[in-house]
Design an enzyme around this catalytic site. Sequence first.
Site, short mmCIF file in Angstrom:
data_model
loop_
_atom_site.label_atom_id
_atom_site.label_comp_id
_atom_site.label_asym_id
_atom_site.label_seq_id
_atom_site.Cartn_x
_atom_site.Cartn_y
_atom_site.Cartn_z
CD GLU A 1 32.55 48.75 45.48
OE1 GLU A 1 32.77 47.53 45.55
OE2 GLU A 1 32.24 49.44 46.47
CG HIS B 1 36.30 41.21 43.10
ND1 HIS B 1 36.61 41.88 41.94
CD2 HIS B 1 37.09 40.10 43.11
CE1 HIS B 1 37.53 41.20 41.27
NE2 HIS B 1 37.84 40.11 41.97
CG ASP B 2 31.26 43.54 49.34
OD1 ASP B 2 31.07 44.71 48.92
OD2 ASP B 2 30.76 43.12 50.40
CG HIS C 1 43.17 31.73 43.04
ND1 HIS C 1 44.29 32.52 42.83
CD2 HIS C 1 42.11 32.58 42.99
CE1 HIS C 1 43.93 33.78 42.66
NE2 HIS C 1 42.60 33.84 42.75
CB THR C 2 41.63 25.29 45.98
OG1 THR C 2 41.68 23.88 45.79
CG2 THR C 2 40.45 25.63 46.87
CG ASP D 1 30.19 48.26 52.07
OD1 ASP D 1 30.58 47.53 51.12
OD2 ASP D 1 30.25 49.50 52.04
CG ASP E 1 43.11 22.67 41.52
OD1 ASP E 1 43.90 22.06 40.78
OD2 ASP E 1 42.79 22.25 42.66
CB THR F 1 40.77 18.76 42.90
OG1 THR F 1 41.61 19.72 43.56
CG2 THR F 1 41.48 17.42 42.89
#
Length: 336
Positions: A97, A78-79, A201-202, A86, A255, A258
């Site tokens: 933000e 997201h940065d 996304h694991t 930054d 996930d 795991t």
Amino acid sequence: MELKIRTLSPTVLLYNLLNLTILISLFSVSASSSSPKLSFNFYVASCPTAELMVKSTVRSASTFDATIPGKLLRLLFHDCMVEGCDGSVLLEGNGTERSDPANTSLGGFSVVDSAKRLLEVFCPGTVSCADILVLAARDAVEITGGPSMQVPTGRRDGMVSSVSNVRPNMVDTSFSLDEMMKLFSSKGLSLDDLVALSGAHTIGSAHCSAFSDRFQEDSKGKMTLIDKSLDKIYADELMKRCPAGSSMSVTVSNDPETSILFDNQYYRNLLDHKGLFQSDSVLFSDGKTKRKVEQFSNNQESFFQKWGESFLKLTSIGVKTGNEGEIRRSCTVINR
């Protein structure tokens, strides 16, 4: 420099050699260029234990809260996708933000802040919050079983953080492959980078609202499946976890197999139609990316290698160096 992994087999040596070539092409400074660049061991003289202190902070926090690694990785994305890497997402205040609804569920800020406070004691005014976040996300992957790798540092902290810049630069979980690819391409990332970086996304978790578009509430107030590409048994489990009117605090692991290990199970889940988000599922349903998903599902080493390459590209987006930006004394506010 090289990506460090745990053995020195011939395959690993080849892996390291390939990544050395990539690193040189990404971060070398040409003889004719005088502009500052990111570099490895940037703090070797000014703060030689910087990376060790960040890793220690991440490891300690993760011991008490297993969700920390996933939060740090998401925070980095997201940065970097908005103003570049930054640290602008770390700034607090109205109109930043961080105030956008897409960012209100972000976590891991306290870990970055803790590392910053520690570094300010031993190396005041030296290590940027932007670098701390990149290092923390790198360490989060290693701590959860992913590849160990070196990353270049020398980023400076941005002084602009605007809520209006978030939505045009952020992938929504309902995006199609073409929508995601358009955004990634604008950041200098390829289709293969998209598939590899989606592997984040694991680990981590998501609020029910992040995948609610795959269900609808019927007239009796019960959730029903509308996205038939989702495995029925998995969909039933999700509806049990996220019934109609469920609290905003309810989360589900990205996930289901795991959830605290950084591995290639995410891609196996896609093959089994168990991608949590629509933006996950399209990676397997679309022919442009299906083969790469299958490759990563069958070969974790291949995924780890590509992850390392793509992570380095991600963390080089829009960086500020030299006289740009500043080194914040606190990650939540710009210097005064």
